[in-house]
Motif scaffolding. Structure first.
Motif, PDB file in Angstrom:
ATOM      1  N   GLY A  61       0.818  -1.214   0.000  1.00 36.35           N
ATOM      2  CA  GLY A  61       0.000   0.000   0.000  1.00 36.35           C
ATOM      3  C   GLY A  61       0.845   1.254   0.000  1.00 36.35           C
ATOM      4  N   LEU A  62       2.034   1.176   0.621  1.00 38.62           N
ATOM      5  CA  LEU A  62       2.888   2.365   0.719  1.00 38.62           C
ATOM      6  C   LEU A  62       4.302   1.962   1.087  1.00 38.62           C
ATOM      7  CD1 LEU A  62       3.052   5.539   0.879  1.00 38.62           C
ATOM      8  CD2 LEU A  62       2.702   5.284   3.324  1.00 38.62           C
ATOM      9  N   LEU A  63       5.249   2.629   0.469  1.00 38.35           N
ATOM     10  CA  LEU A  63       6.634   2.612   0.950  1.00 38.35           C
ATOM     11  C   LEU A  63       7.059   4.068   0.908  1.00 38.35           C
ATOM     12  CD1 LEU A  63       9.582   0.284  -0.128  1.00 38.35           C
ATOM     13  CD2 LEU A  63       9.896   2.684   0.410  1.00 38.35           C
ATOM     14  N   VAL A  64       7.421   4.611   2.041  1.00 39.28           N
ATOM     15  CA  VAL A  64       7.819   6.023   2.067  1.00 39.28           C
ATOM     16  C   VAL A  64       9.124   6.176   2.838  1.00 39.28           C
ATOM     17  CG1 VAL A  64       6.378   6.577   4.091  1.00 39.28           C
ATOM     18  CG2 VAL A  64       7.030   8.383   2.512  1.00 39.28           C
ATOM     19  N   PRO A 104       8.540  10.099 -10.014  1.00 38.57           N
ATOM     20  CA  PRO A 104       9.666   9.559  -9.242  1.00 38.57           C
ATOM     21  C   PRO A 104       9.367   8.166  -8.694  1.00 38.57           C
ATOM     22  CG  PRO A 104       9.230  11.835  -8.622  1.00 38.57           C
ATOM     23  CD  PRO A 104       8.104  11.415  -9.522  1.00 38.57           C
ATOM     24  N   ALA A 105       8.132   7.957  -8.237  1.00 39.22           N
ATOM     25  CA  ALA A 105       7.780   6.641  -7.685  1.00 39.22           C
ATOM     26  C   ALA A 105       7.805   5.584  -8.790  1.00 39.22           C
ATOM     27  CB  ALA A 105       6.408   6.678  -7.018  1.00 39.22           C
ATOM     28  N   SER A 164      13.061   0.638 -11.051  1.00 41.60           N
ATOM     29  CA  SER A 164      14.476   0.382 -10.729  1.00 41.60           C
ATOM     30  C   SER A 164      14.648  -0.854  -9.846  1.00 41.60           C
ATOM     31  CB  SER A 164      15.122   1.606 -10.060  1.00 41.60           C
ATOM     32  OG  SER A 164      14.800   1.658  -8.682  1.00 41.60           O
ATOM     33  N   ARG A 208      17.045   9.341  -2.172  1.00 41.28           N
ATOM     34  CA  ARG A 208      18.108   9.267  -3.184  1.00 41.28           C
ATOM     35  C   ARG A 208      19.454   8.859  -2.606  1.00 41.28           C
ATOM     36  NH1 ARG A 208      16.397  11.059  -8.285  1.00 41.28           N
ATOM     37  NH2 ARG A 208      18.014   9.649  -9.033  1.00 41.28           N
ATOM     38  N   ARG A 209      19.411   8.002  -1.565  1.00 43.59           N
ATOM     39  CA  ARG A 209      20.661   7.453  -1.016  1.00 43.59           C
ATOM     40  C   ARG A 209      20.657   5.932  -1.108  1.00 43.59           C
ATOM     41  NH1 ARG A 209      21.665  10.301   4.822  1.00 43.59           N
ATOM     42  NH2 ARG A 209      20.965  12.404   4.306  1.00 43.59           N
ATOM     43  N   PHE A 256      11.263   4.707  -9.407  1.00 40.47           N
ATOM     44  CA  PHE A 256      11.773   3.887  -8.295  1.00 40.47           C
ATOM     45  C   PHE A 256      11.333   2.437  -8.449  1.00 40.47           C
ATOM     46  CE2 PHE A 256      10.933   1.909  -4.174  1.00 40.47           C
ATOM     47  CZ  PHE A 256      12.244   1.814  -3.703  1.00 40.47           C
ATOM     48  N   TRP A 257      10.035   2.226  -8.678  1.00 39.37           N
ATOM     49  CA  TRP A 257       9.545   0.832  -8.739  1.00 39.37           C
ATOM     50  C   TRP A 257      10.151   0.094  -9.923  1.00 39.37           C
ATOM     51  CZ3 TRP A 257       8.514  -0.823  -4.414  1.00 39.37           C
ATOM     52  CH2 TRP A 257       7.803  -0.064  -3.479  1.00 39.37           C
ATOM     53  N   LEU A 315      18.330   4.049   0.117  1.00 39.64           N
ATOM     54  CA  LEU A 315      17.700   3.443   1.296  1.00 39.64           C
ATOM     55  C   LEU A 315      16.343   2.817   0.956  1.00 39.64           C
ATOM     56  CD1 LEU A 315      18.700   6.234   3.824  1.00 39.64           C
ATOM     57  CD2 LEU A 315      19.607   3.898   3.711  1.00 39.64           C
ATOM     58  N   GLY A 316      15.593   3.443   0.036  1.00 41.09           N
ATOM     59  CA  GLY A 316      14.313   2.848  -0.390  1.00 41.09           C
ATOM     60  C   GLY A 316      14.553   1.505  -1.061  1.00 41.09           C
ATOM     61  N   ASN A 360       2.930  10.373 -10.401  1.00 37.29           N
ATOM     62  CA  ASN A 360       4.052  10.245  -9.452  1.00 37.29           C
ATOM     63  C   ASN A 360       5.254   9.626 -10.178  1.00 37.29           C
ATOM     64  OD1 ASN A 360       5.714   9.981  -7.237  1.00 37.29           O
ATOM     65  ND2 ASN A 360       4.239   8.883  -5.967  1.00 37.29           N
TER      66      ASN A 360
HETATM   67  C1  LIG Z   1       9.780   6.488  -3.954  1.00 42.51           C
HETATM   68  C2  LIG Z   1      10.720   6.523  -2.734  1.00 42.51           C
HETATM   69  C3  LIG Z   1      10.296   5.472  -1.706  1.00 42.51           C
HETATM   70  C4  LIG Z   1      12.155   6.204  -3.225  1.00 42.51           C
HETATM   71  O1  LIG Z   1      13.017   6.081  -2.090  1.00 42.51           O
HETATM   72  P1  LIG Z   1      14.578   6.457  -2.189  1.00 42.51           P
HETATM   73  O2  LIG Z   1      15.251   5.981  -0.968  1.00 42.51           O
HETATM   74  O3  LIG Z   1      14.721   7.912  -2.507  1.00 42.51           O
HETATM   75  O4  LIG Z   1      15.014   5.604  -3.462  1.00 42.51           O
HETATM   76  P2  LIG Z   1      16.488   5.120  -3.860  1.00 42.51           P
HETATM   77  O5  LIG Z   1      17.495   6.124  -3.412  1.00 42.51           O
HETATM   78  O6  LIG Z   1      16.666   3.728  -3.395  1.00 42.51           O
HETATM   79  O7  LIG Z   1      16.380   5.191  -5.464  1.00 42.51           O
HETATM   80  C5  LIG Z   1      16.549   4.037  -6.290  1.00 42.51           C
HETATM   81  C6  LIG Z   1      16.302   4.448  -7.723  1.00 42.51           C
HETATM   82  O8  LIG Z   1      14.933   4.836  -7.888  1.00 42.51           O
HETATM   83  C7  LIG Z   1      14.846   5.904  -8.877  1.00 42.51           C
HETATM   84  N1  LIG Z   1      14.395   7.143  -8.195  1.00 42.51           N
HETATM   85  C8  LIG Z   1      14.204   7.324  -6.866  1.00 42.51           C
HETATM   86  N2  LIG Z   1      13.763   8.578  -6.623  1.00 42.51           N
HETATM   87  C9  LIG Z   1      13.671   9.184  -7.826  1.00 42.51           C
HETATM   88  C10 LIG Z   1      13.283  10.497  -8.228  1.00 42.51           C
HETATM   89  N3  LIG Z   1      12.884  11.446  -7.342  1.00 42.51           N
HETATM   90  N4  LIG Z   1      13.299  10.795  -9.544  1.00 42.51           N
HETATM   91  C11 LIG Z   1      13.689   9.882 -10.465  1.00 42.51           C
HETATM   92  N5  LIG Z   1      14.086   8.611 -10.135  1.00 42.51           N
HETATM   93  C12 LIG Z   1      14.075   8.282  -8.832  1.00 42.51           C
HETATM   94  C13 LIG Z   1      16.269   6.102  -9.395  1.00 42.51           C
HETATM   95  O9  LIG Z   1      16.447   5.204 -10.480  1.00 42.51           O
HETATM   96  C14 LIG Z   1      17.099   5.644  -8.203  1.00 42.51           C
HETATM   97  O10 LIG Z   1      18.403   5.216  -8.556  1.00 42.51           O
HETATM   98  P3  LIG Z   1      19.572   6.325  -8.637  1.00 42.51           P
HETATM   99  O11 LIG Z   1      19.501   7.159  -7.400  1.00 42.51           O
HETATM  100  O12 LIG Z   1      20.826   5.489  -8.730  1.00 42.51           O
HETATM  101  O13 LIG Z   1      19.284   7.138  -9.873  1.00 42.51           O
HETATM  102  C15 LIG Z   1      10.762   7.945  -2.092  1.00 42.51           C
HETATM  103  O14 LIG Z   1      10.999   8.898  -3.112  1.00 42.51           O
HETATM  104  C16 LIG Z   1       9.472   8.311  -1.378  1.00 42.51           C
HETATM  105  O15 LIG Z   1       9.291   7.987  -0.200  1.00 42.51           O
HETATM  106  N6  LIG Z   1       8.562   9.024  -2.071  1.00 42.51           N
HETATM  107  C17 LIG Z   1       7.307   9.470  -1.481  1.00 42.51           C
HETATM  108  C18 LIG Z   1       6.353   8.327  -1.248  1.00 42.51           C
HETATM  109  C19 LIG Z   1       6.034   7.566  -2.523  1.00 42.51           C
HETATM  110  O16 LIG Z   1       5.714   8.148  -3.553  1.00 42.51           O
HETATM  111  N7  LIG Z   1       6.140   6.222  -2.411  1.00 42.51           N
HETATM  112  C20 LIG Z   1       5.876   5.334  -3.539  1.00 42.51           C
HETATM  113  C21 LIG Z   1       4.433   5.087  -3.765  1.00 42.51           C
HETATM  114  S1  LIG Z   1       3.850   3.806  -2.671  1.00 42.51           S
END
Ligand SMILES: CC(C)(COP(=O)(O)OP(=O)(O)OC[C@H]1O[C@@H](n2cnc3c(N)ncnc32)[C@H](O)[C@@H]1OP(=O)(O)O)[C@@H](O)C(=O)NCCC(=O)NCCS
Length: 127
Positions: free
Chosen positions: A41-44, A85-86, A92, A51-52, A89-90, A54-55, A83
């Motif tokens: 349902g959510l990963l935040v 960026p999300a 990736s 962008r480290r 992320f997914w 950790l997600g 969304n």
């Molecule tokens: C989505 C989320 C969980 C990613 O967490 P994170 O710790 O920043 O992600 P990571 O650092 O592990 O990123 C892994 C890859 O995902 C992609 N990515 C992550 N954030 C991104 C962004 N803002 N824009 C573009 N690509 C992104 C990239 O490919 C990244 O690899 P890179 O840094 O080597 O380019 C975080 O941005 C978040 O909490 N967002 C708000 C809540 C949300 O939208 N959750 C998802 C819906 S459930």
């Protein structure tokens, strides 16, 4: 919140910790929409820690946790289409769009929910 037909026994809310500090959370429902799927349902991650990697690390541990339970072999989730960026992320971490979408409206945001999934089954043995 719970999807239809599920109870709190099916749901886990997990903290993501960096050392002693909670920097994010995960909401997961087992057995939805079918017995072999876990629905995320959510990963935040706290904005200050994004962008480290950790997600990705937290998601990797979650996959292992689901595998270790031996019940579900697929992760599914829905992302709001705007969304970006999300979605990046997914993708990736290996999730792929299923092709299913549903209308989404929240306040002024009118978009669609895009369904993603990932199989946790081991790759087929070609021998
Ligand atoms: C989505 C989320 C969980 C990613 O967490 P994170 O710790 O920043 O992600 P990571 O650092 O592990 O990123 C892994 C890859 O995902 C992609 N990515 C992550 N954030 C991104 C962004 N803002 N824009 C573009 N690509 C992104 C990239 O490919 C990244 O690899 P890179 O840094 O080597 O380019 C975080 O941005 C978040 O909490 N967002 C708000 C809540 C949300 O939208 N959750 C998802 C819906 S459930």
């Amino acid at each position: 919140m719970l999807p239809p037909g599920k109870t709190y026994d099916d749901k886990s809310v997990l903290g993501i910790f960096l050392d002693e500090q909670m920097i994010g959370c995960i909401d997961l429902v087992r057995g939805y929409p079918d017995a072999s799927s876990s629905f995320l349902g959510l990963l935040v991650i706290d904005e200050r820690y994004q962008r480290r990697g950790l997600g990705s690390a937290a998601y990797g541990r979650l996959e292992q946790w689901i595998r270790d339970q031996g019940v579900c072999d697929r992760v599914r989730l829905a992302v709001v289409g705007v969304n970006e960026p999300a979605i990046a992320f997914w993708e990736s971490v290996g999730l792929v769009p299923t092709g299913e979408t549903k209308p989404y409206r929240h306040g002024r945001v009118v978009s669609e929910l895009v369904l993603f999934e990932k199989s946790l089954r081991p790759p087929a043995d070609d021998w």
